[in-house]
Design an enzyme around this catalytic site. Structure first.
Site, mmCIF file in Angstrom:
data_model
loop_
_atom_site.group_PDB
_atom_site.id
_atom_site.type_symbol
_atom_site.label_atom_id
_atom_site.label_comp_id
_atom_site.label_asym_id
_atom_site.label_seq_id
_atom_site.Cartn_x
_atom_site.Cartn_y
_atom_site.Cartn_z
ATOM 1 C CE1 TYR A 156 -3.676 2.557 0.680
ATOM 2 C CE2 TYR A 156 -2.345 3.295 2.534
ATOM 3 C CZ TYR A 156 -3.418 3.485 1.681
ATOM 4 O OH TYR A 156 -4.211 4.585 1.829
ATOM 5 C CG ASP A 251 5.649 3.838 0.837
ATOM 6 O OD1 ASP A 251 5.946 4.458 1.878
ATOM 7 O OD2 ASP A 251 4.488 3.678 0.434
ATOM 8 C CE LYS A 279 1.118 5.103 8.518
ATOM 9 N NZ LYS A 279 1.207 4.531 7.188
HETATM 10 C C1 PLP Z 1 0.499 4.935 5.859
HETATM 11 C C2 PLP Z 1 1.208 4.636 4.598
HETATM 12 C C3 PLP Z 1 1.058 5.422 3.448
HETATM 13 C C4 PLP Z 1 0.058 6.534 3.355
HETATM 14 O O1 PLP Z 1 0.318 7.567 4.245
HETATM 15 P P1 PLP Z 1 -0.868 8.583 4.617
HETATM 16 O O2 PLP Z 1 -0.199 9.574 5.504
HETATM 17 O O3 PLP Z 1 -1.923 7.764 5.271
HETATM 18 O O4 PLP Z 1 -1.337 9.179 3.336
HETATM 19 C C5 PLP Z 1 1.835 5.148 2.339
HETATM 20 N N1 PLP Z 1 2.703 4.127 2.358
HETATM 21 C C6 PLP Z 1 2.878 3.344 3.430
HETATM 22 C C7 PLP Z 1 3.875 2.245 3.387
HETATM 23 C C8 PLP Z 1 2.126 3.564 4.581
HETATM 24 O O5 PLP Z 1 2.263 2.740 5.632
#
Ligand code: PLP
Length: 446
Positions: A156, A251, A279
């Site tokens: 994701y 990511d 995060k």
């Molecule tokens: C949480 C997350 C996202 C999205 O971040 P948001 O701040 O919710 O838009 C993208 N990539 C990874 C791996 C994530 O854990």
């Protein structure tokens, strides 16, 4: 805990203020929530509404405490409302909340991040992980002048159109394979590969020579649950992308500063071309960033033609919160990451021992302070296909049996559990005791 000792964990919780709050929310907020997994759709029941958080605990509207293993989806590595963060926020708040102009805080946070992740030569601050990865893909396409990207089934990367193809967690939970509203045009430039399977990546490069701009992945996944890369998988991706003149994008919105100072790239020593962080770097406020080598990043406006902007980007409160969080982590690196590892290890081995004793088929995957408990008869988790073997119904029962005992786990089986430095030895012990009781009851009823 004592008050419910005699009562089965399967008796539904009595009506709480959360139920009333959820009813009212549903009248005006879509599904009663502002992000789908919060709705408890995949575990059933009513989402808990929280009033406040302190250390490792959340408190609901009735002041019932919950030991928190969600931690705002991993952002709160120091726990709720740590002094260093609230003090920094107070100090910043009284000076004004947004200027739409540069502040020194942005440079300070950028410097701190690039010191911890030295291959990042330049970064750009944004407000969410979604935004960071969306911007990276635009940059990768602009830089390479190619249009296709490879992503992995179950990973994701936020809700950008190009990523809502075979995505994890929220999308898995709700069973949306590819969201309506994502055009065929957007989806056709996203190629899907299998995690831990380099041949599935090679196949795309063979089929689309000279067309692939980048390979994008969570180097340790969290959004189909925690799945670890096998030895050589990441280095094979590094070699392959270099051979094909494509960019490698990590990511690390979830894993950044979670699995160690920096993230997976620093811990495993594999250097991508571009990186997304989020995060933890906002310390519980909306902040994220993307970055990489200066030669690539200089293609972003105002230096280059790839456009990306944001009214609240680099917001002083978010920067102050992130700075305080990362400063604390770096200053006490060995101590903090040592505690996280120790508690993670204890939780993993404790849960495995319980599963063995009770003969519950289960796999625990973990790196540092992020882990997932999969109720599955398989012996390990290599990719998305393995993950779909999990028993979602059993997880739902386990989730509610834990919730009733005051342990707040992610409300979906496809998510990671997180630890903070505020979690104590006694909290881990209590969690194991509660898990033992929950699983015993589940087994005796099945
Ligand atoms: C949480 C997350 C996202 C999205 O971040 P948001 O701040 O919710 O838009 C993208 N990539 C990874 C791996 C994530 O854990």
């Amino acid at each position: 805990m004592e008050t419910i000792n005699q009562e089965s964990l399967f008796t539904p919780m009595t009506a709480t203020s959360s139920e009333n709050a959820f009813k009212a929310a549903k009248d005006v907020l879509v599904g009663g929530v502002n992000s789908p997994v919060r709705s408890f759709n995949s575990v059933g029941g009513t989402p808990v509404f929280f009033e406040r958080g302190s250390g490792a605990f959340l408190y609901d509207l009735d002041e019932k405490p919950y030991l928190d293993y969600v931690l705002s989806w991993g952002a709160l590595i120091l726990g709720h409302a740590p002094k260093c963060v609230t003090a920094a926020l107070h100090e910043t708040l009284v000076k004004g909340t947004s200027f739409g102009a540069p502040t020194v805080l942005e440079t300070k946070l950028a410097n701190l991040v690039t010191e911890c992740v030295p291959f990042l030569e330049k970064v750009r601050m944004v407000n969410s992980g979604t935004e960071a990865v969306m911007s990276l893909i635009r940059l990768a396409r602009g830089y390479t002048k190619r249009s296709k990207i490879i992503k992995f089934r179950g990973c994701y990367h936020g809700h950008g159109d190009s990523f809502l193809v075979e995505a994890g967690s929220g999308v898995l939970t709700l069973g949306i394979a590819a969201s309506p509203g994502v055009t065929a045009g957007a989806a056709k430039d996203t190629l899907i590969a299998e995690f831990n399977d380099i041949s599935s990546v090679k196949e795309h490069f063979t089929r689309h020579p000279g067309e692939i701009a980048a390979v994008l992945l969570e180097p340790v996944t969290g959004n189909m649950g925690v799945v670890l890369p096998e030895t050589q998988f990441l280095t094979a991706l590094r070699t392959l992308t270099e051979e094909k003149d494509a960019l490698l994008i990590f990511d690390e919105v979830m894993t950044g500063f979670r699995v160690g100072l920096g993230g997976v790239s620093m811990r495993l020593g594999v250097t991508p071309d571009l990186l997304a962080l989020g995060k933890i770097i906002g310390g519980g406020l909306p902040a994220a960033l993307y970055g990489g080598r200066a030669e690539i990043m200089d293609h972003v406006a105002p230096l280059g033609p790839v456009y990306q902007a944001g009214t609240l980007s680099g917001n002083p409160l978010a920067m102050a919160s992130g700075l305080a969080t990362l400063t604390e982590l770096r200053t006490h690196e060995q101590n903090h990451y040592g505690i996280l590892e120790k508690h993670g290890h204890r939780l993993e081995t404790g849960l495995n021992a319980i599963a063995t004793e009770l003969k519950v088929p289960m796999v625990v995957t973990r790196m540092g302070s992020m882990m997932t408990v999969f109720f599955t008869t398989l012996s390990k988790m290599r990719n998305f296909n393995d993950v779909t073997s999990l028993d979602a119904n059993r997880y739902g029962q386990f989730f509610h049996a834990m919730l009733k005992q005051g342990i707040y786990l992610p409300p979906s089986p496809y998510e990671a559990w997180f630890l903070s430095i505020a979690h104590k030895d006694a909290d881990i012990s209590k969690t194991l005791t509660c898990a033992q009781r929950a699983l015993s009851e589940i087994i005796s009823r099945s």
